[in-house]
Motif scaffolding. Structure first.
Motif, PDB file in Angstrom:
ATOM      1  N   THR A  89       1.140  -1.289  -0.213  1.00  0.00           N
ATOM      2  CA  THR A  89       0.185  -0.408   0.031  1.00  0.00           C
ATOM      3  C   THR A  89       1.126   0.783   0.083  1.00  0.00           C
ATOM      4  O   THR A  89       0.267   1.514  -0.331  1.00  0.00           O
ATOM      5  CB  THR A  89      -0.835  -0.020   1.586  1.00  0.00           C
ATOM      6  N   SER A  92       2.184   1.408  -3.743  1.00  0.00           N
ATOM      7  CA  SER A  92       1.442   2.050  -4.406  1.00  0.00           C
ATOM      8  C   SER A  92       1.055   3.519  -4.075  1.00  0.00           C
ATOM      9  O   SER A  92       1.400   4.205  -5.668  1.00  0.00           O
ATOM     10  CB  SER A  92       0.164   1.251  -3.982  1.00  0.00           C
ATOM     11  N   ALA A  93       1.074   4.056  -3.410  1.00  0.00           N
ATOM     12  CA  ALA A  93       0.556   5.191  -2.623  1.00  0.00           C
ATOM     13  C   ALA A  93       1.841   6.262  -3.373  1.00  0.00           C
ATOM     14  O   ALA A  93       1.513   7.688  -3.899  1.00  0.00           O
ATOM     15  CB  ALA A  93       0.423   5.467  -1.244  1.00  0.00           C
ATOM     16  N   ARG A  94       3.093   6.166  -3.115  1.00  0.00           N
ATOM     17  CA  ARG A  94       4.241   6.776  -3.209  1.00  0.00           C
ATOM     18  C   ARG A  94       4.457   6.514  -4.877  1.00  0.00           C
ATOM     19  O   ARG A  94       4.428   7.730  -5.606  1.00  0.00           O
ATOM     20  CB  ARG A  94       5.121   5.965  -2.803  1.00  0.00           C
ATOM     21  N   LEU A  95       3.971   5.221  -5.912  1.00  0.00           N
ATOM     22  CA  LEU A  95       4.025   5.843  -7.166  1.00  0.00           C
ATOM     23  C   LEU A  95       3.488   6.722  -7.376  1.00  0.00           C
ATOM     24  O   LEU A  95       3.071   7.020  -8.645  1.00  0.00           O
ATOM     25  CB  LEU A  95       3.989   4.138  -7.872  1.00  0.00           C
ATOM     26  N   LYS A  96       2.256   6.548  -7.333  1.00  0.00           N
ATOM     27  CA  LYS A  96       0.542   7.176  -7.893  1.00  0.00           C
ATOM     28  C   LYS A  96       0.733   8.353  -7.463  1.00  0.00           C
ATOM     29  O   LYS A  96       0.072   8.816  -8.887  1.00  0.00           O
ATOM     30  CB  LYS A  96      -0.478   6.523  -6.708  1.00  0.00           C
ATOM     31  N   LYS A  97       1.861   8.963  -6.370  1.00  0.00           N
ATOM     32  CA  LYS A  97       1.369  10.518  -5.627  1.00  0.00           C
ATOM     33  C   LYS A  97       2.744  11.295  -7.367  1.00  0.00           C
ATOM     34  O   LYS A  97       3.165  11.828  -7.822  1.00  0.00           O
ATOM     35  CB  LYS A  97       2.508  10.824  -4.467  1.00  0.00           C
ATOM     36  N   GLN A  98       3.975   9.801  -7.619  1.00  0.00           N
ATOM     37  CA  GLN A  98       4.860  10.709  -8.427  1.00  0.00           C
ATOM     38  C   GLN A  98       4.285  10.884  -9.780  1.00  0.00           C
ATOM     39  O   GLN A  98       4.666  11.282 -10.846  1.00  0.00           O
ATOM     40  CB  GLN A  98       5.877   9.546  -8.409  1.00  0.00           C
ATOM     41  N   GLU A  99       3.597   9.575  -9.756  1.00  0.00           N
ATOM     42  CA  GLU A  99       2.511   9.502 -11.639  1.00  0.00           C
ATOM     43  C   GLU A  99       1.579  10.525 -11.766  1.00  0.00           C
ATOM     44  O   GLU A  99       1.482  11.959 -12.881  1.00  0.00           O
ATOM     45  CB  GLU A  99       2.161   8.313 -11.280  1.00  0.00           C
ATOM     46  N   GLU A 100       1.098  11.061 -10.380  1.00  0.00           N
ATOM     47  CA  GLU A 100      -0.076  12.626 -10.306  1.00  0.00           C
ATOM     48  C   GLU A 100       1.171  14.115 -10.548  1.00  0.00           C
ATOM     49  O   GLU A 100       0.869  14.725 -11.462  1.00  0.00           O
ATOM     50  CB  GLU A 100      -0.506  12.367  -8.872  1.00  0.00           C
ATOM     51  N   GLN A 101       2.078  14.246  -9.873  1.00  0.00           N
ATOM     52  CA  GLN A 101       2.785  14.515 -10.062  1.00  0.00           C
ATOM     53  C   GLN A 101       3.534  14.976 -11.782  1.00  0.00           C
ATOM     54  O   GLN A 101       3.829  16.243 -12.587  1.00  0.00           O
ATOM     55  CB  GLN A 101       4.605  14.351  -8.905  1.00  0.00           C
ATOM     56  N   GLU A 103       2.202  14.001 -14.161  1.00  0.00           N
ATOM     57  CA  GLU A 103       0.706  14.684 -15.059  1.00  0.00           C
ATOM     58  C   GLU A 103       0.844  15.439 -14.687  1.00  0.00           C
ATOM     59  O   GLU A 103      -0.129  16.477 -15.971  1.00  0.00           O
ATOM     60  CB  GLU A 103      -0.827  13.506 -14.128  1.00  0.00           C
TER      61      GLU A 103
END
Length: 145
Positions: A89, A92-101, A103
């Protein structure tokens, strides 16, 4: 021959390989969890004075097997939660945060690039004008004074 090609394609399909890896890793992880659960059960048994709950009975009803299975389940779930779910978890949260940055970063338009190129060319022209060139204009550009 066509059936062999289809069989080869089936075996080489990505999700089948992923499933095979998951089963192998799951089996190895199950052995680790079983050993850890056995250790904890031994510790609980030493405090309870009984090395194994399997032979425990209440009023002649054998509840020891159920108690052992229940404790084993709870310990297994705890190990899986703390060693698999929480780290997964967090990652996944860290990777999602990087993807949002990535984008959220403003997209560079072709107009921005052309403006930057124009400004660079203008700077070069001002720094090193050709004979007859008005400072701040492009080489070959006709300007009125």
């Amino acid at each position: 021959m066509k059936s062999l090609t289809g069989f080869r394609d089936f075996l080489m399909r990505g999700n089948l390989v992923d499933l095979a890896v998951a089963v192998i890793i799951g089996t190895a992880f199950a052995a680790v969890v079983k050993a850890f659960t056995g250790m904890i059960m031994d510790i609980i048994g030493k405090f309870g004075g009984v090395p194994d709950f399997s032979s425990t009975s209440i009023y002649g009803i054998s509840v020891g097997v159920f108690i052992t299975a229940l404790l084993s389940f709870v310990l297994t779930a705890a190990v899986v939660y703390w060693l698999v779910v929480i780290p997964f978890t967090n990652i996944s949260a860290r990777l999602k945060k990087q993807e949002e940055q990535v984008e959220a970063a403003p997209a560079v338009t072709s107009e921005d690039l052309l403006t930057e190129i124009r400004d660079l060319l203008r700077q070069q022209a001002v720094g090193n004008p050709t004979p007859g060139q008005v400072p701040g204009s492009f080489p070959g550009q006709v300007t009125e004074r």
